[in-house]
Design an enzyme around this catalytic site. Structure first.
Site, PDB file in Angstrom:
ATOM      1  N   ASN A 134       0.441  -1.172   0.197  1.00 32.56           N
ATOM      2  CA  ASN A 134       0.136  -0.251   0.531  1.00 32.56           C
ATOM      3  C   ASN A 134       0.890   1.259   0.275  1.00 32.56           C
ATOM      4  OD1 ASN A 134      -2.404   1.389   0.816  1.00 32.56           O
ATOM      5  ND2 ASN A 134      -0.867   2.721   2.099  1.00 32.56           N
ATOM      6  N   GLU A 135       0.369   2.025  -0.959  1.00 33.80           N
ATOM      7  CA  GLU A 135       1.448   3.854  -1.300  1.00 33.80           C
ATOM      8  C   GLU A 135       2.787   3.462  -0.701  1.00 33.80           C
ATOM      9  OE1 GLU A 135      -1.380   5.504   1.434  1.00 33.80           O
ATOM     10  OE2 GLU A 135      -2.799   5.965  -0.041  1.00 33.80           O
ATOM     11  N   MET A 136       3.675   2.183  -1.083  1.00 32.07           N
ATOM     12  CA  MET A 136       4.801   2.772  -0.877  1.00 32.07           C
ATOM     13  C   MET A 136       5.436   3.250  -2.173  1.00 32.07           C
ATOM     14  SD  MET A 136       5.399  -0.532   1.529  1.00 32.07           S
ATOM     15  CE  MET A 136       7.172  -1.223   1.163  1.00 32.07           C
ATOM     16  N   HIS A 183      -5.161   6.506  -5.664  1.00 33.74           N
ATOM     17  CA  HIS A 183      -5.476   7.179  -4.797  1.00 33.74           C
ATOM     18  C   HIS A 183      -5.724   8.409  -4.452  1.00 33.74           C
ATOM     19  CE1 HIS A 183      -3.491   3.444  -2.436  1.00 33.74           C
ATOM     20  NE2 HIS A 183      -4.729   2.706  -3.143  1.00 33.74           N
TER      21      HIS A 183
END
Lengths: 855, 289
Positions: free
Chosen positions: A421-423, A489
């Protein structure tokens, strides 16, 4: 195989202290201390801070047990621990069996030589907080500011160290089952179920790896039981040298579909191992027959990101899933099903198991299979830099990945493996790359998520797509949150303080996160804050708001739309309807762009504790206004208005696989129901598409004087009656000339249901219904009710209730006349089902003073 | 990352990288004393803490008396680490029975948890107070309190005793455990908020490179390193046979030109506890008035 559960008869204590106390296994230190009354409820007030010491201390769990005689006679006996959280030293009868340091793995130790008739199993847990703090001091890694620093050093659910919606309460303990397993050397070691589809025919196969005592003939058997009970079996010789390949055709295969696209027939599969006529091992599965692909094809906007099930492109409608409790061992089967059912009832067909939590248990995926919920499964890495250049860390992760991919790969619901997630976004946009000391870790990130992990996934599960990160463009470090390809996102509405209208400028290929906070319902706030603290910025309320600017962001946006609330209960209500309105606005836009945008997963479905958050269902399972809105904006047939006053475009978006015929009625009217214009349009809604109905330019009807008094109403009608209604306005709600709508309510009981018909003399905006004294889910709530229309709302009658005792306070957004009178009307029960014998009149309050909300 | 509360309380800019390097265990034995003195005078160590119950405490105290410019704290000690090299309470043994083993010494480190579980807090406070008073009565003025060989995670009650004493005596107090840092900050007091390093956890074989790396990438805010300089003399090697050269390797790095150069090049501000003590004492005064 013989097994003996070891979940009974446990005690625990703070490490090396004198007194042992009774413990529950599976369980954890916090819940055990809570059961003993040794700590206050961490979810109340600011108790989170008062119990911080628990996860900072070391703990020991001990069980004394008698081993089954039959089990002890087995040639091999194992201790199997399905989940230890997390830093555990496991000893049997005073001898250390081994160490565990990954809560996502199953650990197994051979214990035959140590096992006696009477035994003592000791599991010592070192403090996760102490460990990560020490590691962080030696190698600082960027992480989440709301979390205890250092979490990425430990393979433990990241959010348990704190998140911008979750408390810093890392649990400690035996969080899954544990048991003894004994066998004679013959056992199943791996089963890989696959299905192949061609021209409507389906073939099911199982690659079965076994352990085999030298020279002993063994037989592997695959049995498939159709939903109607019909059974097929195939078997073959099995040997340790080579996996047995079993396969059989499924006659007249019944396909599994995502929710809303068809049924979810499930086949039972039994894979067993036999020595002669004796079954020595077996595994049971449930399988849905379907194909799932992530289709990415070049198109006029870039590259698509389209889930396709059984050849049908699916608009993914869903939300993001977080752990359902900070203390996961107290998540009951009922509660879990309540949440998954709440998703299914609001037309979700996808949940993203977000990478800051944990790989869920079997029961979660069982429910997703049953309810037709596709699962986007993140691996558990989130928003941080992980030490992926350390060989021991990497090896630990390898074992975790292999185990969990093998565990879940046969699931009908499994749609995607996603690296993290979101790295990737972090590496590109969050300033990590400006820190030269992290260069080696960026290289390690690239190697792991773009090469190593996909290779592991492809080896263990060649049938499920892999995606490197959410969001990602699938091109390393290139516009990971862009809108040409991949998922996105979008947080500029919320963190960026953009208005909801900004959603309409976004055209992601797949929107996997976006969201807006609301307070939880008042009944939930009551569980953690005394009435004296009922103010959004009180100390206690801010303990339950983990996003530092969250309250300001909520109020800021609120005042763009609504009037300043006068009291706390009004603020709570407005925060919820604001959230619902905002997310609705985005989803309707993206569903209208169905060819370009292939899905929306709003952030977030659920909560892990009572808190102000982006969830649509709160910690107690209460539906916030957003969840009711989801039932409308995720409906298979979506009527939507693209409002740009004085122009209103009306659209119908259909997720049906067939075309649909109906009618759209529209009107421009004053708030008190006087029509100024109107008409109806026949509709033939194309399958899997958005059909424009008409665009109405109403400039000729609007003046500077009357714009505050007008509403545009559109309704979707099937031959059987109205399906959906939408409203749009010329001014923000705060400026509407709303008056007391003088709602009347007619109630009846029908079997186990309460039924209320609401009607008003003027437009009632965002009507909220409650049932005094009970938590119920209504058929609809937080809806607009134009003048003269009737809204029929139902809800289940709580067990043991009569209709007579049901009181239904009702409130709506208002802009004028805050001191309007309270009306009481007595309505005679219509005793349709004959179940309710109390013929007394029932009183419905509408506009009870405390629930009249001013906006 | 939110700005460091401590930087603000101490009057430094948000992006200032503050580091306290404290030499623990001053007074434990001669080999430690010799190393601490040199590290304070020649190296990057700016602060030390005194173990009053130990045999070589007098030697350390004489040095501190001769060097009033050197800030130091009291290393509250109720654990005796080494098998054949022992120490015990300063308070009369008969008044602190829960602090001593049958031989009359403090308990060993491996008994730390059961010791804390049964220790009487009143006796613990009495012994801590005796150690502080020993320093004060020698005419020395300490800056802060910390502790020897205690893992205070999960022992908030012990930390509360220390916190009470620190406030009473107007001294700062080390904070290591996350909830203790929060507790100290909730009182409006400065605490290390950017990482605490215990040098016993750093691999001695790669220590110089690890320290250099940590210094180069020190975050903004206040960090603290608890270091343990010592010399591998026959005395130390005999006391601490399993020591794995932790103390000598600490010493080597702390007095190395490389360490000084990195601190200078990186603009790291080396602090001692005086700045913190001033805030702790001031907040106390404000409350009194």
């Amino acid at each position: 195989m013989k097994t003996q559960s070891l979940t009974g008869n446990w005690e625990f204590r703070q490490a090396d202290t004198a007194d042992w106390s009774p413990a529950t296994v599976p369980g954890g230190v916090h819940t055990d201390l809570l059961a003993l009354g040794c700590i206050p409820d961490p979810f109340v007030g600011d108790n989170e801070r008062r119990v911080a010491w628990v996860a900072e201390a070391d703990w020991e769990y001990r069980s004394r047990f008698t081993a089954d005689a039959e089990l002890r006679e087995q040639p091999r006996v194992w201790l199997v621990c399905d989940g230890l959280d997390t830093l555990a030293t496991v000893s049997l009868n005073g001898r250390v069996l081994g160490l565990a340091d990954n809560m996502f793995r199953r650990y197994r130790w051979e214990v035959k030589p140590l096992l006696a008739e009477d035994n003592e199993l000791l599991i010592a847990f070192a403090s996760p907080v102490q460990y990560v703090s020490e590691q962080q001091a030696q190698r600082p890694l960027p992480g989440v500011s709301q979390a205890i620093a250092g979490g990425p050093h430990l393979r433990k659910a990241p959010c348990q160290f704190g998140w911008d919606w979750g408390p810093q309460l890392p649990p400690v303990g035996i969080w899954k089952g544990l048991r003894l397993e004994g066998d004679d050397g013959a056992a199943l070691s791996d089963v890989h179920l696959r299905q192949s589809h061609a021209d409507g025919a389906v073939r099911l196969s199982a690659a079965v790896a076994v352990e085999q005592p030298a020279g002993e003939p063994l037989t592997a058997r695959l049995r498939v039981i159709a939903p109607d009970g019909e059974t097929w079996t195939v078997e073959a010789a099995a040997s340790a040298a080579q996996p047995a390949d079993l396969s059989l055709p499924i006659p007249q295969p019944q396909l599994w579909w995502p929710n809303g696209y068809g049924a979810q027939p499930l086949y039972r599969i039994v894979v067993s191992l036999w020595r002669g006529e004796v079954e020595v091992d077996r595994r049971d599965y449930q399988v849905g027959l379907r194909t799932v692909e992530l289709r990415q094809e070049a198109d006029q906007w870039g590259r698509s990101f389209q889930f396709v099930v059984n050849g049908v492109p699916i608009f993914a409608k869903g939300s993001n899933w977080i752990p359902a409790d900070s203390f996961p061992t107290r998540i009951s089967d009922d509660y879990l099903e309540t949440l998954i059912r709440a998703a299914a009832e609001t037309h979700h067909n996808m949940l993203r198991v977000w990478g800051g939590g944990f790989y869920e248990e079997e029961r979660f995926y069982d429910l997703c299979d049953r309810y037709g919920i596709l699962v986007w499964q993140d691996f558990i890495f989130s928003c941080s830099v992980y030490p992926l250049d350390e060989p021991t860390f990497l090896e630990n992760v390898r074992a975790e990945v292999e185990e969990n991919v093998r565990r879940l790969r046969h699931r009908a619901s499994l749609a995607l493996w996603c690296g993290n997630n979101e790295m990737e976004w972090g590496w590109v946009d969050w300033g990590w790359r400006a820190q030269p000391e992290l260069d080696a870790l960026k290289v390690a990130y690239d190697r792991f998520f773009h090469h190593t992990l996909p290779a592991w996934c492809a080896a263990a599960d060649p049938d499920t797509a892999y995606w490197p990160s959410s969001p990602s463009s699938d091109t390393p470090f290139a516009a990971p949150n862009g809108q040409q390809q991949g998922d996105a996102h979008y947080w500029d509405v919320w963190h960026g303080r953009q208005p909801f209208t900004a959603y309409r400028n976004q055209y992601p290929r797949f929107m996997s996160e976006f969201g807006f906070q609301a307070l939880p319902p008042l009944a939930t706030i009551r569980t953690y804050a005394d009435e004296a603290d009922w103010n959004m910025t009180s100390y206690v309320m801010e303990q339950h708001q983990k996003n530092a600017s969250g309250n300001s962001l909520m109020v800021g946006q609120m005042l763009d739309t609504f009037r300043l609330p006068q009291e706390f209960s009004s603020l709570v209500y407005l925060s919820m309807v604001l959230q619902a309105e905002g997310i609705r606005y985005g989803v309707e836009h993206w569903r209208r762009q169905r060819d370009r945008v292939a899905g929306t997963l709003y952030w977030q479905l659920n909560d892990c504790w009572p808190v102000a958050s982006w969830s649509s269902v709160d910690y107690f399972g209460r539906w916030k206004a957003l969840h009711y809105a989801a039932r409308r904006f995720y409906a298979p047939l979506l009527l939507s208005i693209e409002d740009a006053p004085p122009r209103f475009g009306v659209y119908v978006t259909s997720d049906r696989r067939d075309s649909w015929e109906g009618l759209v009625r529209w009107s421009l009217e004053t708030l008190d129901g006087t029509p100024l214009a109107g008409g109806e349009e026949p509709l033939r809604a194309a399958p899997l598409a958005t059909t424009p109905v008409n665009s109405f330019d109403l400039a000729g009807y609007v003046t500077g004087d009357n714009r505050r008094e007008l509403v545009f109403v559109a309704e979707l009608w099937s031959p059987d009656g109205p399906l959906a209604r939408q409203t749009a306005f010329f001014v923000p709600t705060k400026h509407l000339a709303l008056v007391d709508p003088q709602l009347t309510a007619t109630c009846s009981g029908d079997g186990g249901q309460l039924r209320v018909e609401l009607c008003g003399r003027s437009l009632a905006r965002l009507v909220e219904l409650e049932l005094d004294g009970a938590d119920v889910v209504f058929s609809d709530n937080y809806f607009d009710l134009p003048a003269g229309r009737v809204a029929t709302i139902t809800c289940p009658l709580p067990a043991g209730w009569s209709v007579a005792q049901a009181r239904m306070p009702c409130a709506c957004a208002r802009s004028t006349n805050p001191s309007s009178r309270i009306e009481r009307r007595e309505l005679i029960e219509k005793n349709g089902g004959g179940r309710f014998h109390d013929k007394r009149s029932i009183i419905f309050l509408h506009g009870r003073e405390t629930n009249v909300f001013c906006s | 990352m939110s700005p460091s509360l401590t930087n603000r309380l101490l009057g430094y800019p948000d992006d200032a990288r503050l580091l306290i390097i404290n030499a623990d265990d001053f007074g434990m034995c001669h080999a430690v004393n010799a190393a601490v003195m040199r590290a304070l005078q020649e190296g990057i160590v700016r602060s030390t803490t005194l173990m009053t119950p130990c045999p070589w405490a007098r030697h350390a105290m004489r040095f501190l008396a001769e060097h009033p410019e050197i800030p130091f704290g009291v290393h509250l000690t109720v654990i005796a680490d080494w098998e054949d090299y022992r120490w015990g309470p300063i308070a009369p043994r008969g008044m602190v029975p829960t602090l001593i083993n049958p031989q009359g010494d403090f308990y060993n480190f491996d008994q730390m948890q059961p010791f804390l579980a049964q220790a009487d807090l009143t006796q613990l406070e009495m012994e801590f107070r005796a150690q502080i008073e020993t320093v004060l009565s020698a005419g020395l003025r300490p800056t802060h309190l910390d502790w020897h060989c205690l893992r205070l995670q999960g022992w908030d009650n012990v930390y509360e005793v220390m916190l009470r004493l620190a406030r009473e005596y107007g001294l700062a107090l080390r904070a290591v455990v996350p909830s203790h840092i929060t507790r100290v900050q909730s009182l409006g007091l400065p605490a290390n908020d950017s990482g605490f390093l215990d040098s016993y956890l750093v691999d001695p074989t790669t220590k110089a490179a690890a320290y250099a790396d940590l210094l180069r990438h020190l975050p903004a805010g206040l960090s603290e390193w608890a270091v343990h300089p010592g010399l591998d003399t026959p005395e130390l090697l005999t006391i601490e046979p399993q020591g794995n050269h932790v103390r000598q390797t600490d010493f080597d790095f702390l007095i190395s030109p490389q360490a000084r150069e990195i601190v200078q090049a990186e603009g790291i501000i080396l602090l001692d506890y005086r700045a913190l003590r001033d805030v702790w004492a001031a907040v106390e005064v404000e409350r009194v008035h």
